[in-house]
Structure formats: C-alpha cells, structure tokens
Design an enzyme around this catalytic site. Sequence first.
Site, PDB file in Angstrom:
ATOM      1  N   SER A  25       0.591  -1.269  -0.129  1.00 16.57           N
ATOM      2  CA  SER A  25       0.211   0.048  -0.347  1.00 16.57           C
ATOM      3  C   SER A  25       0.936   1.259  -0.270  1.00 16.57           C
ATOM      4  O   SER A  25       0.765   2.368  -0.714  1.00 16.57           O
ATOM      5  CB  SER A  25      -1.134  -0.051   1.416  1.00 16.57           C
ATOM      6  N   ASP A  51       2.053  -6.769  -8.294  1.00 19.64           N
ATOM      7  CA  ASP A  51       1.409  -5.597  -7.436  1.00 19.64           C
ATOM      8  C   ASP A  51       2.216  -4.156  -7.495  1.00 19.64           C
ATOM      9  O   ASP A  51       1.060  -2.773  -8.298  1.00 19.64           O
ATOM     10  CB  ASP A  51       0.402  -5.147  -5.871  1.00 19.64           C
ATOM     11  N   ASN A  95      -4.399  -8.097 -11.240  1.00 24.70           N
ATOM     12  CA  ASN A  95      -5.871  -8.207  -9.912  1.00 24.70           C
ATOM     13  C   ASN A  95      -5.572  -6.771  -8.824  1.00 24.70           C
ATOM     14  O   ASN A  95      -5.802  -7.660  -8.339  1.00 24.70           O
ATOM     15  CB  ASN A  95      -6.330  -9.714  -9.531  1.00 24.70           C
ATOM     16  N   GLN A 172     -10.185   2.749  -1.691  1.00 20.83           N
ATOM     17  CA  GLN A 172      -9.101   2.883  -1.892  1.00 20.83           C
ATOM     18  C   GLN A 172      -9.998   4.003  -3.499  1.00 20.83           C
ATOM     19  O   GLN A 172      -8.956   4.928  -3.914  1.00 20.83           O
ATOM     20  CB  GLN A 172      -9.348   1.429  -3.032  1.00 20.83           C
ATOM     21  N   ASP A 314      -7.775  -6.861   6.381  1.00 22.59           N
ATOM     22  CA  ASP A 314      -6.680  -8.086   5.299  1.00 22.59           C
ATOM     23  C   ASP A 314      -6.140  -9.001   6.004  1.00 22.59           C
ATOM     24  O   ASP A 314      -5.972 -10.135   5.769  1.00 22.59           O
ATOM     25  CB  ASP A 314      -5.393  -7.490   4.473  1.00 22.59           C
ATOM     26  N   GLU A 342      -9.889 -10.361  -4.028  1.00 23.00           N
ATOM     27  CA  GLU A 342      -9.280 -11.292  -4.524  1.00 23.00           C
ATOM     28  C   GLU A 342     -10.435 -12.223  -5.055  1.00 23.00           C
ATOM     29  O   GLU A 342     -10.061 -12.945  -6.238  1.00 23.00           O
ATOM     30  CB  GLU A 342      -8.415 -11.679  -4.397  1.00 23.00           C
ATOM     31  N   HIS A 385      -3.558 -13.973  -2.844  1.00 23.47           N
ATOM     32  CA  HIS A 385      -2.917 -14.812  -1.536  1.00 23.47           C
ATOM     33  C   HIS A 385      -2.743 -14.810  -1.143  1.00 23.47           C
ATOM     34  O   HIS A 385      -2.635 -15.425  -0.030  1.00 23.47           O
ATOM     35  CB  HIS A 385      -1.923 -13.501  -2.066  1.00 23.47           C
ATOM     36  N   ARG A 386      -4.072 -14.527   0.412  1.00 21.26           N
ATOM     37  CA  ARG A 386      -4.328 -14.414   1.471  1.00 21.26           C
ATOM     38  C   ARG A 386      -4.929 -15.510   1.854  1.00 21.26           C
ATOM     39  O   ARG A 386      -4.568 -15.854   3.262  1.00 21.26           O
ATOM     40  CB  ARG A 386      -4.887 -13.403   1.971  1.00 21.26           C
ATOM     41  N   LYS A 411       0.999 -12.181  -5.796  1.00 24.31           N
ATOM     42  CA  LYS A 411       0.955 -11.386  -5.858  1.00 24.31           C
ATOM     43  C   LYS A 411       0.985 -10.026  -4.182  1.00 24.31           C
ATOM     44  O   LYS A 411       1.451  -8.726  -5.055  1.00 24.31           O
ATOM     45  CB  LYS A 411      -0.512 -10.904  -4.900  1.00 24.31           C
TER      46      LYS A 411
END
Length: 426
Positions: A25, A51, A95, A172, A314, A342, A385-386, A411
Amino acid sequence: MSRKIEIMPLAGPLDATIRPPGSKSLTNRALICAALASGQSILTGALDSEDTQVMIASLRALGIEIESSEGGKCLSVQGCDGKLPRDRAELYVENSGTSMRFLTALATLGNGKYTLDGIARMHERPIADLRDALQQLGAEISLSETGCPPVVVTAKGLEGGVAQIRGDISSQFLSGLMMAAPYADESVTIDVKGTLVSVPYVEMTKAVMESFSAKLRATSGYEQIVIESNNPYQATEYGIEPDASAASYFFAAAAVTGGKVEVQGLHENSLQGDVKFCDCLAQMGCQVNYGSDCTVVQGSSLRGVDLDMNAISDTMQTLAVVALFAEGTTRIRNVAHVRHKETDRIAAVAAELRKLGASVNEFEDGLEITPGEFTPAEIATYNDHRMAMSFAVAGLRQPSVVILDPECVNKTYPQFFADFAALGRG
Ligand SMILES: O=C(O)C1=C[C@@H](OP(=O)(O)O)[C@@H](O)[C@H](O)C1
Ligand SMILES: C=C(OP(=O)(O)O)C(=O)O
C-alpha cells in the site's frame, strides 16, 4: 513453483526474527505521488511483487521514467509535474485493486485516452463509486455495464470543486481521488457519504501525500476532506515500512505454536493499520510488545474472541486460521467489504476452515468459527494470496496441510514460502 506445497509442522519451539518485504500500500501510494511530483524521488524499501510491478509498468506506459535497483527495493522516479507525458496508453493491472483505482484517478489528469483492464476477477471488482466522484469533478469515464473494469478515461484534466463519494465498498476509491486532487484546477472538497470502510488506509493516504508536501485537511472520521489545488507534490526521499499485512502470518505463527516472533521495522505507530492485528492476538491471550522499531508476539494458550475487523480486514483470514487453535468460538464482524476482494473471502475462508474440521457459520458481514476435530486437507486458494499465506499458518501446528496453487502469493509476497519454511529452522 509446484502446484502444491505441504507445510511441515514445527519440530521445536519457534523463536524467529523477520523483516517482511515492503508495504504494497505504501509502495503504490509513493509511486503515484512521486510520478506526479516535480523532481526526482527516491523510494527505498519498496515492495517488488506483481501488484507493484503492474503499477510501475503502467506509470512507464504513461511516460513516467522509473529506474529500479537493489532487486527492486530502490526506485528512482522522475516526476512529471502533474503533466502525464503520453496522451494514449493501455494499462493492464492483473488483479491489483490499488493499481486499478489509483491509476484511474491519475489518468483523469492527462490529456487523451487511457484504458485500464485486468484479469477476469477484476471485471467483478467495483469501481463505479470512483467513476461517479471523478465525474463530479469534470472527468469523463466509461465502465462495463456492471460498474466494473475495463475502464476508459477520456482525459482533459480535473476541474475541481465538490465531489461526493461512497466509502462502504472500498476505501481505495477515496484514496485514489485524494491523490489526484492536488492537480485539479480548483481546490477539491470530498464529502464521504455513509460508512467508510478500511479507515486506516485513508489515514495512510493523507500521510503519504503530506510527505510529498501536499496540503489537505480532514475531519476526524474522514467525513470531509479538503485538498488545496496550488500545492503540487514535491519530490522527496521516501522510506517504505515492511508490509504489516504480510507480517500478520508471522505473528500468527507465534500465536498458534506458543513461540516467539519479532518483526523488524513495524511498531505501534506504523502508518499501516494492520499492525493492530497484534492487538487482536493480545485479546486472544498472546503477549505483545511494541518496540521503537520492532514488534514482538509471544504465543500462549488462546481463547476465542468477538472482533470488529473492518479497519484491518486484510488480516481477517489470518485471524480466522488462528481461531482454529483457540478455546471456544471466535466471531469476526463488520467485514462485508471483503467479499469484493481477490475472491469472496468470507465464503472462501468458511469453505476451507470446514475442510480442516471447524464448524463455521457464515454471515453477510463475517464468520463464526468453532474449532473441531482437526482433519488434514488440501486447501484451495482461489487465486487469493491471503488464502495461501493464512492457511499455511495452520500447517505449522497440524500435519498434512497442503496449500494448492501457492504461486498466487506472487501478488504481494513472492518469497513467502521460502521465508515461511525458514521459520524455526534458523
Ligand atoms: O488502500 C489500500 O492500499 C488498500 C485498502 C484496502 O482495500 P479496501 O479499502 O477495499 O478495503 C486493502 O484491503 C487493500 O489490500 C489495500
Ligand atoms: C485486497 C487486496 O488487494 P487489492 O485490493 O489491492 O487488490 C489485498 O492485498 O488483500
């Protein structure tokens, strides 16, 4: 990377120190501000992952010069002083939600036609609230019929004035609008309508903008933000903190194994809200010590908790996996917005926790998790990814946890499985 990875339970007590890669971020915000600034900025500690690579490639396609060194950790950005060099570009962001939303706002400052697209899931990730707000400031943007990308921006600069924006789907949108606003012809007043999710990310946006010398005022809950027009970004040297969301997997490793993990470069007052994941672990029974430039979590026996995770969503998946090892039920509330990420993360976490033997009640805005008899499982990762990183934590305690399609970690954390495998073996 192979199509699956089996996580090996730790043989001995965990006592590890780690510095995760740079914050996604912060890297993507600093890149946007540096690209618009006047002069050359140097970003250190940057994240090099999909990303941030799509953000860099997109800015280069817009004509911004960016040089990378130290394996992508150091980025030198020649700012365009608010004037995008190219009048046509096709941007592809895979993504990356931050890239899609921030670059859409930035593209309105140009003079020409810009398209933005991504993978199939990106065609399901909303962006209409940002389009509506930018149009109130004079932009022309078209989207697919569903209000999602692909995005076409027919740019002629932003006029400025007053824009209303909804904040209940993603913060965002607001962050993207804020970062473009210093280059509007007039000052910009943003009124946030309804609930704003993920508030710490908006605080982070304000902090990064101020590091690049922008002037803005905000009410305490970010209901209204005013950005002055004649204070463009000034190039700067900007140091990026390690990624706090990535750190959550290591803090969780300490929690579930009863071991100790020190994460370097993160502290109580970090710019990233996700560092407060440690407070959730403290409520579950862990001992947390914030130092001046590190945070240490010591695991202990864990109890179920009832938490509002709106601000740090997240880390919701990480906490859900820790809940497998707690006594009693854990309830996670107020994270309906994670259904737009995602993957639909509430549905995905519920399905995979059940495979590991937990009873899970799914709610519109969260989950209730009660651990059961552990069953070995192959964990689907939904190109998220998470999912991969959080469920890997379960494998440190239980045998035969297999993570499918582990390359999705590229990512935000391409070296995740190497760093994770090194835990307790150093
Ligand atoms: O602004 C940012 O950098 C981010 C904001 C959050 O998204 P939402 O605002 O959509 O919750 C978070 O999930 C994402 O990983 C990064
Ligand atoms: C939601 C995420 O990313 P983004 O929205 O930037 O794609 C994330 O990294 O968890």
